[in-house]
Design a protein around this motif. Structure first.
Motif, PDB file in Angstrom:
ATOM      1  N   ASN A   8     -83.334 -48.616  -3.069  1.00  0.00           N
ATOM      2  CA  ASN A   8     -84.014 -49.445  -4.073  1.00  0.00           C
ATOM      3  C   ASN A   8     -84.735 -48.570  -5.093  1.00  0.00           C
ATOM      4  N   GLY A  17     -79.592 -52.406  -5.732  1.00  0.00           N
ATOM      5  CA  GLY A  17     -79.894 -53.593  -4.947  1.00  0.00           C
ATOM      6  C   GLY A  17     -79.105 -53.513  -3.658  1.00  0.00           C
ATOM      7  N   GLU A  49     -73.780 -65.813  -1.506  1.00  0.00           N
ATOM      8  CA  GLU A  49     -74.924 -64.934  -1.774  1.00  0.00           C
ATOM      9  C   GLU A  49     -74.515 -63.757  -2.661  1.00  0.00           C
ATOM     10  N   ILE A  50     -73.379 -63.173  -2.377  1.00  0.00           N
ATOM     11  CA  ILE A  50     -72.894 -62.048  -3.189  1.00  0.00           C
ATOM     12  C   ILE A  50     -72.573 -62.540  -4.604  1.00  0.00           C
ATOM     13  N   LEU A  62     -77.823 -55.771  -0.313  1.00  0.00           N
ATOM     14  CA  LEU A  62     -77.681 -57.007   0.450  1.00  0.00           C
ATOM     15  C   LEU A  62     -77.166 -56.639   1.827  1.00  0.00           C
ATOM     16  N   ARG A 102     -73.803 -65.071  -6.133  1.00  0.00           N
ATOM     17  CA  ARG A 102     -75.070 -65.379  -6.815  1.00  0.00           C
ATOM     18  C   ARG A 102     -75.740 -64.097  -7.315  1.00  0.00           C
ATOM     19  N   TYR A 103     -75.752 -63.058  -6.477  1.00  0.00           N
ATOM     20  CA  TYR A 103     -76.374 -61.791  -6.871  1.00  0.00           C
ATOM     21  C   TYR A 103     -75.670 -61.205  -8.099  1.00  0.00           C
ATOM     22  N   LEU A 104     -74.350 -61.303  -8.111  1.00  0.00           N
ATOM     23  CA  LEU A 104     -73.554 -60.765  -9.212  1.00  0.00           C
ATOM     24  C   LEU A 104     -73.623 -61.634 -10.455  1.00  0.00           C
ATOM     25  N   ASN A 105     -74.235 -62.820 -10.306  1.00  0.00           N
ATOM     26  CA  ASN A 105     -74.369 -63.771 -11.402  1.00  0.00           C
ATOM     27  C   ASN A 105     -73.005 -64.163 -11.968  1.00  0.00           C
ATOM     28  N   SER A 148     -72.969 -53.640 -11.169  1.00  0.00           N
ATOM     29  CA  SER A 148     -74.247 -54.312 -10.889  1.00  0.00           C
ATOM     30  C   SER A 148     -75.204 -53.462 -10.052  1.00  0.00           C
ATOM     31  N   LEU A 172     -74.938 -52.783  -6.992  1.00  0.00           N
ATOM     32  CA  LEU A 172     -75.123 -53.531  -5.752  1.00  0.00           C
ATOM     33  C   LEU A 172     -74.476 -52.811  -4.582  1.00  0.00           C
TER      34      LEU A 172
END
Length: 117
Positions: free
Chosen positions: A85, A90, A109-110, A92, A112-115, A57, A59
């Motif tokens: 960026n 991304g 939150e993590i 966090l 959610r970011y990773l979907n 991702s 991330l």
């Protein structure tokens, strides 16, 4: 995308992996290792060592101790995040306090970011 890898940071990166903070250990062992995606610890990206990195991702997760509240460090963190960026990552950021007092929120939150929901 290829990114620079500062080989001079290798020994420092290895040392940081061996000597994680208690907050890094908690996030790593209680959450990141359980996910269906792979994270690396203390990954060298460009001229930085990032706390956690997921290539799938792109991330980066950073855990900030109290030294990050100092104005100079906060400015450096913003510049670092901007650079990362621009390279397509991304970022966090969570505080050690977040890990200690709001661990479920951090994990959500993590996630959610990773979907991964």
């Amino acid at each position: 995308m290829e990114y620079l890898h500062n080989k001079n940071l290798k020994s420092n990166s290895q040392n940081l992996r061996k000597n994680m903070t208690k907050e890094e250990r908690r996030l790593w062992y209680e959450f990141l290792k359980t996910l269906p995606v792979t994270f690396n610890r203390q990954k060298i990206i460009n001229n930085y060592i990032v706390d956690f990195y997921c290539a799938t991702s792109k991330l980066i997760i950073e855990l900030d101790g109290s030294q990050h509240y100092e104005e100079e460090k906060a400015i450096a963190d913003k510049e670092r995040d901007l650079t990362l960026n621009k390279l397509g990552f991304g970022v966090l950021r969570f505080t050690n306090r977040d890990i200690n007092e709001r661990f479920n929120f951090v994990c959500e939150e993590i996630y959610r970011y990773l979907n991964l929901e």
